[in-house]
Structure formats: structure tokens, C-alpha cells
Design a protein around this motif. Structure first.
Motif, short mmCIF file in Angstrom:
data_model
loop_
_atom_site.label_atom_id
_atom_site.label_comp_id
_atom_site.label_asym_id
_atom_site.label_seq_id
_atom_site.Cartn_x
_atom_site.Cartn_y
_atom_site.Cartn_z
N THR A 177 3.07 4.98 -10.45
CA THR A 177 1.94 5.35 -9.32
C THR A 177 2.46 5.23 -8.00
OG1 THR A 177 -0.10 4.16 -8.83
CG2 THR A 177 1.73 2.64 -9.46
N ARG A 179 -0.16 4.26 -5.97
CA ARG A 179 -1.08 3.14 -5.41
C ARG A 179 -1.02 1.81 -6.12
NH1 ARG A 179 -6.03 5.17 -3.57
NH2 ARG A 179 -6.29 3.11 -2.93
N THR A 203 -3.55 -0.78 -6.24
CA THR A 203 -4.81 -0.88 -7.21
C THR A 203 -4.51 -1.72 -8.44
OG1 THR A 203 -4.31 1.41 -8.22
CG2 THR A 203 -5.60 1.28 -5.96
N ASP A 243 -10.97 3.50 -8.53
CA ASP A 243 -10.23 4.16 -7.31
C ASP A 243 -9.65 5.65 -7.62
OD1 ASP A 243 -10.24 2.34 -4.57
OD2 ASP A 243 -10.57 1.16 -6.47
N SER A 244 -9.53 6.11 -9.00
CA SER A 244 -9.28 7.38 -9.32
C SER A 244 -10.02 8.07 -9.77
CB SER A 244 -7.65 7.17 -10.08
OG SER A 244 -7.60 8.30 -10.87
N LYS A 277 -10.33 13.78 -5.40
CA LYS A 277 -8.94 12.91 -5.20
C LYS A 277 -8.61 13.01 -3.66
CE LYS A 277 -5.69 14.13 -8.09
NZ LYS A 277 -4.48 14.47 -9.20
N LYS A 278 -8.43 14.18 -3.16
CA LYS A 278 -8.02 14.31 -1.83
C LYS A 278 -9.06 13.45 -1.00
CE LYS A 278 -5.31 18.44 -1.55
NZ LYS A 278 -5.71 19.99 -1.82
N TYR A 281 -8.96 9.73 -1.04
CA TYR A 281 -7.62 8.97 -0.94
C TYR A 281 -7.54 8.61 0.60
CZ TYR A 281 -2.53 8.49 -1.33
OH TYR A 281 -1.38 7.80 -1.27
N LYS A 282 -7.66 9.29 1.40
CA LYS A 282 -7.67 9.11 2.92
C LYS A 282 -8.41 7.79 3.10
CE LYS A 282 -6.11 13.25 5.24
NZ LYS A 282 -6.52 14.30 5.82
N PHE A 313 -7.25 4.61 1.78
CA PHE A 313 -5.90 4.28 2.36
C PHE A 313 -6.30 3.90 4.01
CE2 PHE A 313 -2.03 4.82 4.90
CZ PHE A 313 -1.30 3.79 4.11
N LYS A 343 -0.91 -2.85 0.87
CA LYS A 343 -0.19 -1.78 -0.03
C LYS A 343 1.25 -2.27 0.11
CE LYS A 343 0.61 3.09 -0.74
NZ LYS A 343 -0.79 3.60 -1.37
#
Ligand code: A2H
Length: 253
Positions: free
Chosen positions: A37, A39, A42, A139-140, A208-209, A212-213, A216, A235
Motif C-alpha cells: 500500500t 496509504r 488508511t 478512500d479508494s 483516484k487522481k 488522492y490529492k 492527502f 501518515k
């Protein structure tokens, strides 16, 4: 495969005994599905793990006591990273396919669920990471859609011999909140983009893209030891802790 190495965290998901017939030879050792992973923060929200049904896997000897189930390619990389009973030489104790792994009960670090099950996902790549993926549907987008496919389509479950009780009791666990997408960001983006199944590769890559930002840079942890802390800071703390406790290892390829 690029020139810049990708550094993953390998999460050690312990296979809960008694072992099925394909794994009986490993009885008495600690056997893990090793999920790659990016992440680690998560892991609180894990609902299951993913394998590719037709994928080839093996049970590889890491040391006297520990065995990792993953692809042969990943085992070779680990052996070069000194994670193998014999340096630079992986030892395979059992050859397996994804089908052999479906339904395996696991105990996974930080997971809110005490036991989670191994399930099929068709987008798992066997030439990336370990070929084992941990599922965090909050989250995915990939994880959310693949779990949704299994939950909503009994025929899909039947095709892979997936029992209802491995899937139906497992709901999204909110773990990270962002101003724009709330605490179920994967579900929100999939609904907004009208994604219908795990097979919509291009849309899922875009989704996803997109989140993702936000996750984070603007996400805040809502559960666990670091609740209230920004994902950006939590993280590396969570990752270090997993490594320190021996619940994860570093893996690069
Ligand atoms: B990530 P990159 Cl919550 N096949 O972990 C398909 N997908 C794989 C894989 C494989 N062989 N190996 C790893 N992955 C997934 C968590 C997560 C991830 C969240 C959100 C986004 C996310 C829980 N699944 O990844 O192509 C793993 O899923 C978005 C990039 O090497 C891993 O991190 O960049 C990620 O893809 C690695 O993807």
C-alpha cells in the motif's frame, strides 16, 4: 516499470488458523498475506483483502517462523532486500492461485474489523507490488466499486465461490474527512462520476487522481491514535509505528 523506485509499505495480514488444505504444510508458522500500500494511514478502514482469482501466488519462507504469501516476482525483490530465509533466493513452500486464497480469514494491523476475508478483484495486477491488495472502500474508488460489485451481484459472488458472510456484513468505515468530499470520499466520487462497476478503468483512474490529492493535503484523521491530525502528518507516524511493531515492512520495486 519506471526508473524511479516506488516505495510501498507491506502490511502483514495474518492468516487465521486452522489453515485450508493447500496451506496445511505451513501449520505452526506465522503465515501472512503481504499487501502493498501507499496509504498506511488508511489501515483502520480495511474491510477485506483483494487477490486476482487467476493470479499465481506462492507461500515464501521469510525466516524460520514467518511465511509471506505473494507473487514470485515480489518474493524475489524481497530476497534481494534481505527478506528471505536464504539471501537473494526465495524459497517457495506452496504454489497457490488466487482461487486458493479466496475466503481466507485474516487479522490485519489497525483494522477496526477483527477478522476480514480475502476476496476477488479483477483489476489486481500481478506485476505490481505483491499482487495482494488491502481494501479500504472509504478512500479508494477501486476498492469501493469492487466491494459494491460483490455486494450487489449475487451471481458475481457465486462465480468465485464467495460466501455472503465474507462480504455482506462489511460496510464502509469512515476514517478520514475532507472539506470537499466528506468521510466517504470514494463513494462520493464514484456516485458523482456515475461509475457502474470495477471494470470502468479510465473513470476509476480519474476518480483516484481526483480524491488522492484532497485526501492527502486536506484530509484529517477521524479515528485511531491520531484522530484530529492532518493526514499529511499522521501518515509517516502511522507507518513508523507499523514498522516498529513488526506489523509491516518496507518494500521497494
Ligand atoms: B492503495 P501505484 Cl485507501 N494491483 O492502498 C492493483 N492495485 C494495487 C496493486 C496491484 N498489484 N498493489 C497495490 N495496489 C493499490 C490503499 C489505498 C490505495 C487507498 C487509496 C488509494 C490507493 C487501500 N487499497 O492507491 O500504481 C494499493 O491501493 C491509489 C494510488 O503503485 C496501493 O495503495 O501508485 C496503490 O494501488 C499503489 O498504486
Amino acid at each position: 516499470e519506471g526508473v524511479i523506485p516506488q516505495e510501498y509499505t507491506l502490511i502483514k495480514m495474518e492468516v487465521v488458523p486452522p489453515f485450508p488444505s493447500k496451506l496445511v504444510a505451513l501449520e505452526g508458522r506465522k503465515v501472512y498475506l503481504a499487501a502493498a500500500t501507499l496509504r498506511p494511514e488508511t489501515m483502520y478502514g480495511q474491510t477485506n483483502s483483494w487477490v486476482l482469482p487467476d493470479g499465481k501466488y506462492g507461500a515464501f519462507e521469510i525466516n524460520d517462523n514467518e511465511v509471506f504469501i505473494l507473487t514470485e516476482k515480489a518474493a524475489l525483490n524481497l530476497a534481494y532486500q534481505r527478506l528471505s530465509r536464504f539471501p537473494e533466493k526465495p524459497t517457495c513452500l506452496a504454489e497457490l492461485t488466487g482461487h486458493d486464497l479466496i475466503g481466507l480469514p485474516l487479522r490485519s494491523p489497525l483494522a477496526y474489523n477483527e477478522i476480514i476475508y480475502t476476496l476477488p478483484m479483477l483489476s489486481v495486477l500481478t506485476d505490481k507490488g505483491t499482487g495482494i491488495v488491502t481494501s479500504v472502500p472509504s478512500d479508494s474508488p477501486d476498492d469501493f466499486m469492487a466491494l459494491q460489485d460483490l455486494k450487489l451481484k449475487p451471481a458475481f459472488r457465486a462465480k468465485f465461490g464467495v460466501k455472503d458472510e465474507w462480504v455482506l456484513p462489511f460496510d464502509i468505515i469512515p476514517i478520514i474527512s475532507t472539506p470537499e468530499y466528506g468521510d466517504r470520499s470514494a463513494e462520493k466520487i464514484c456516485t458523482e462520476m456515475k461509475i457502474k462497476s470495477q471494470n470502468e478503468r479510465e473513470k476509476l483512474d480519474a476518480a483516484k487522481k481526483f480524491i488522492y490529492k484532497g485526501g492527502f493535503y486536506e484530509g484529517v484523521m477521524t479515528v485511531g491514535e491520531y484522530a484530529g491530525m492532518r493526514v499529511q502528518e499522521a501518515k509517516s507516524l502511522i507507518r513508523s509505528k507499523l514498522l516498529e511493531l513488526g506489523q509491516a515492512v518496507v518494500y521497494s520495486e
